[in-house]
Design a protein around this motif. Structure first.
Motif, PDB file in Angstrom:
ATOM      1  N   PHE A   1       0.872  -1.118   0.061  1.00 36.00           N
ATOM      2  CA  PHE A   1      -0.061  -0.215   0.173  1.00 36.00           C
ATOM      3  C   PHE A   1       0.941   1.199  -0.041  1.00 36.00           C
ATOM      4  O   PHE A   1       1.601   1.489   0.915  1.00 36.00           O
TER       5      PHE A   1
ATOM      6  N   ARG B   1       0.064  12.899  -8.919  1.00 39.20           N
ATOM      7  CA  ARG B   1      -0.101  11.728  -8.353  1.00 39.20           C
ATOM      8  C   ARG B   1      -1.338  11.333  -9.128  1.00 39.20           C
ATOM      9  O   ARG B   1      -1.290  10.142  -9.456  1.00 39.20           O
TER      10      ARG B   1
ATOM     11  N   HIS C   1       0.452   4.443   0.108  1.00 39.55           N
ATOM     12  CA  HIS C   1       0.377   5.538   1.102  1.00 39.55           C
ATOM     13  C   HIS C   1       0.395   5.183   2.486  1.00 39.55           C
ATOM     14  O   HIS C   1       0.262   6.029   3.283  1.00 39.55           O
TER      15      HIS C   1
ATOM     16  N   GLU D   1      -0.483   6.009  -8.801  1.00 40.35           N
ATOM     17  CA  GLU D   1       0.490   5.373  -7.887  1.00 40.35           C
ATOM     18  C   GLU D   1       0.111   4.078  -7.267  1.00 40.35           C
ATOM     19  O   GLU D   1      -0.808   3.896  -7.632  1.00 40.35           O
ATOM     20  N   GLY D   2       1.078   3.284  -6.905  1.00 40.89           N
ATOM     21  CA  GLY D   2       0.940   2.027  -6.146  1.00 40.89           C
ATOM     22  C   GLY D   2       1.006   1.169  -7.296  1.00 40.89           C
ATOM     23  O   GLY D   2       0.179  -0.032  -7.437  1.00 40.89           O
TER      24      GLY D   2
ATOM     25  N   LEU E   1      -6.015   6.633  -1.390  1.00 43.64           N
ATOM     26  CA  LEU E   1      -5.185   6.675  -2.684  1.00 43.64           C
ATOM     27  C   LEU E   1      -5.993   7.680  -3.851  1.00 43.64           C
ATOM     28  O   LEU E   1      -5.384   8.153  -4.689  1.00 43.64           O
TER      29      LEU E   1
ATOM     30  N   THR F   1      -8.885   2.752  -0.665  1.00 42.00           N
ATOM     31  CA  THR F   1      -9.476   3.538  -1.718  1.00 42.00           C
ATOM     32  C   THR F   1      -9.585   5.022  -1.609  1.00 42.00           C
ATOM     33  O   THR F   1      -8.940   5.877  -2.319  1.00 42.00           O
TER      34      THR F   1
ATOM     35  N   ILE G   1      -5.819   3.381  -9.139  1.00 44.83           N
ATOM     36  CA  ILE G   1      -5.381   2.341  -8.164  1.00 44.83           C
ATOM     37  C   ILE G   1      -5.498   0.894  -8.716  1.00 44.83           C
ATOM     38  O   ILE G   1      -6.185   0.282  -9.281  1.00 44.83           O
TER      39      ILE G   1
END
Lengths: 362, 308
Positions: A89, B301, A91, B306-307, B224, B221, B198
């Protein structure tokens, strides 16, 4: 025989017209390290996701601990998946990444912080990384965090989808050891997916070779490596010299009852093979490390070759051999110091013992 | 350069032209030169009008030749309880609009981005964009006709034997309905894009590690998709804050918002300097509120995802 922790029966997964997984069945014994290995698109990752509960099979069933979990969502299954992309994850800090599965566990330990630190130590990560975000970690560190995050969920079955594929060679070897150590220390059951034969051989108690949605062979690393059931398995396991052969009973005389004489059309020579499984024709598989090169002409299973090139592999040397006047090539790996060394251009004899080769069907 | 010199048929002139172009493109001066058209456009059509409003807001007269300096316009706005209450109403109405838009857009955006096929996604998005091609005045007028005493809604209700709902078009808070309707797409799109970015594996991992729907929405969720939420909220807040259409057309000025006040000053009252001060106060307020929100949004972002 110990009870199977996980049983897959008649799994099929169809996409449109094709089948990613085609009626496969296998089980995983508790505490074992089992590897699904095969080329890209063979259905191994699909199989793993079905076991995890992230995909529903078109047909078939999954039992874990004797309970049918086929219709259970991933969150209810006692398994946890380490993704190929790791799926940390982004964040969350390392600590928050590990806390997430703990918070979702009904039987989570009281002292979560302590349990997070303990898990970090288990996977060999320094506690100073607790407050970093995944983007501030190296590839190897991310890898270990992903492992820790899945293990801290305390799954009965840990599923791993090519977790080492994105890592450079040196680190991969090191992490392979970490994985093996973790398996031993945690006592958990691992179901591992990889396309790398080397990883499969070095990690697994048991290997399942897949291609085109089917299981081709299942056995210990040693069995798979030395007794492949088909040409595909043999070639996939790497380093194989493959020649089509046909049994020749009349004329030639075998040295012992156990060996049979075969005619290798391509090589224009006779070969003696011990392991042929009563096949009348098929493919002769000789591993590169089973081939020996020397100056003297051996009596059996030998041919004259020219050294085409020589590759230093560190502890050993690989020769690529070519049969003069043909495009037949052989590869041969010999330990350094065990034999004389040769240079490109030299004419020598290549030979393999009778117990070395195996004849397999297509 | 080498490949040019080896080309036998190239004339001297062509060669020097391409050489000149190469040189021009790589010099630092040319980069500024290339930005010039866009820069001019911004200055003439964006910065310049803003400056005029700013200057007017401090002037006693709207004759360009007689610009002067006074704080009178500001003092008269800030000392008028009626006008301050319009600002307050705008804050409350726009905040409510943002809250309602978010409450609908987040689950809907999640549904569109993660539970629909690519084709269905395109279809739903097109459906939501289509109304934007029509004037917002007409669309709000449509809602007024729908809600009138003898409008579509009440005719339908009475057809089914249900009591009529009267006075909808005289209720101030109904303006929020119109604002939600007008600005909902501006909230939905950034949230939809953020959630699309995501990776599925992150969400799979969240499920696999025991998260239920609520946990995943709250811990995975939403954080992000935060950039999308921030941008969407900023759009809806800023756009609805100064727009008089909903309060004017839908509820017949039964609530007075900042947009209505400005429209009155610039229009009926012909008091441009007063209107300029009202607008400047609004813009400064919006900047103070929205800059921290957008700063946290980390727009790159959202754009790059990201991710992964």
């Amino acid at each position: 025989m110990t009870a199977a922790l996980m049983q897959a029966t008649g799994l099929t997964h169809s996409y449109g017209n094709g089948k990613a997984v085609d009626d496969i069945s296998f089980d995983v014994t508790e505490g074992q390290f089992v590897t699904l290995v095969g080329p890209s698109g063979c259905g191994k990752t699909t199989t793993l996701k079905i076991v995890a509960g992230l995909l529903t099979p078109t047909e078939g069933a999954i039992h874990i601990n004797g309970r049918d979990v086929t219709r259970q969502p991933a969150k209810k299954r006692p398994s946890s998946l380490v993704f190929q992309s790791l799926a940390l994850f982004p964040h969350m800090t390392v600590e928050q990444n590990l806390r997430y599965p703990l918070d979702n566990r009904r039987d989570a330990p009281d002292d979560k912080a302590e349990s997070i630190r303990g898990m970090l130590s288990l996977v060999g990560l320094d506690h100073s990384l607790l407050h970093r975000h995944p983007s501030q970690l190296s590839g190897g560190q991310k890898q270990r965090v992903a492992l820790a995050r899945s293990l801290i969920y305390d799954p009965k079955l840990l599923l791993l989808d090519e977790p080492l594929s994105a890592i450079d060679f040196q680190l991969r070897r090191q992490l392979r050891k970490t994985l093996s150590d973790l398996h031993r220390k945690s006592g958990k059951t691992f179901l591992y997916v990889t396309h790398s034969l080397e990883e499969a051989l070095s990690l697994s108690d048991e290997i399942i070779v897949m291609n085109a949605g089917k299981i081709l062979q299942r056995g210990s690393p040693d069995e798979i490596f030395s007794s492949p059931v088909s040409r595909f398995v043999a070639e996939f396991m790497g380093d194989a010299n493959v020649f089509s052969v046909a049994r020749r009973d009349e004329g030639g005389e075998a040295r012992s009852d156990a060996t049979r004489r075969f005619w290798a059309e391509e090589l224009d020579m006779e070969v003696d093979v011990r392991r042929h499984g009563d096949l009348r024709d098929g493919y002769l598989i000789v591993r590169a490390h089973e081939v020996q090169v020397g100056r003297d002409r051996p009596r059996r299973n030998a041919m004259e070759v020219e050294i085409f090139n020589r590759y230093d592999l560190g502890g050993s040397i690989e020769y690529s051999l070519v049969r003069p006047g043909s495009d037949i090539r052989l590869s041969c790996v010999m330990e350094k110091g065990q034999a004389e060394e040769f240079s490109p251009g030299e004419r020598v004899y290549a030979q393999w013992p009778e117990h070395a080769g195996t004849v397999v069907p297509e | 350069m080498n490949e040019h010199t080896t080309m036998p048929r190239m004339t001297v002139d062509e060669k020097s032209l391409s050489g000149w172009l190469d040189e021009f493109m790589s010099s630092w001066r040319s980069r500024y030169l290339l930005v010039l058209p866009v820069g001019l456009l911004l200055v003439v059509f964006f910065f310049f009008p803003l400056m005029i409003i700013f200057l007017y807001s401090f002037s006693a007269s709207d004759e360009v030749s007689q610009l002067s300096f006074t704080l009178h316009n500001y003092i008269s706005v800030l000392s008028s309880p009626a006008k301050l209450s319009m600002y307050l109403h705008s804050v409350v109405y726009s905040s409510a609009t943002v809250a309602i838009c978010l409450a609908i857009a987040f689950p809907l955006g999640n549904f569109i981005a993660k539970h629909l096929s690519k084709l269905a996604q395109a279809f739903v998005i097109a459906l939501l964009v289509a109304p934007l091609f029509m004037s917002m005045l007409i669309r709000i007028l449509g809602w007024r006709l729908f809600m009138l005493k003898f409008g579509v809604l009440n005719e339908l209700l009475s057809y089914f034997g249900l009591p009529r709902i009267e006075g909808l078009t005289y209720m101030g808070p109904m303006a929020i309905f119109g604002m939600v309707y007008l600005y909902f797409p501006f909230v939905l799109f950034p949230i939809y894009v953020a959630i699309s970015n995501i990776s599925d594996e992150i969400l799979d991992a969240a499920r696999d590690l025991g998260g239920n729907t609520w946990t995943i929405a709250r811990r995975i969720t939403l954080p992000l998709a935060a950039p999308g939420v921030a941008i969407g909220s900023a759009f809806a807040f800023a756009l609805s804050f100064g727009n008089p259409v909903s309060s004017e057309v839908l509820v017949g000025n039964n609530v007075q918002l900042v947009g209505n006040m400005e429209k009155f000053s610039f229009g009926y009252a012909q008091n441009w300097v007063q209107g300029s001060a009202e607008s400047t106060i609004m813009m400064i307020f919006l900047l103070i509120v929205l800059i921290p929100v957008l700063k946290r949004a980390e727009i790159d972002r959202l754009l790059h995802g990201e991710g992964n």
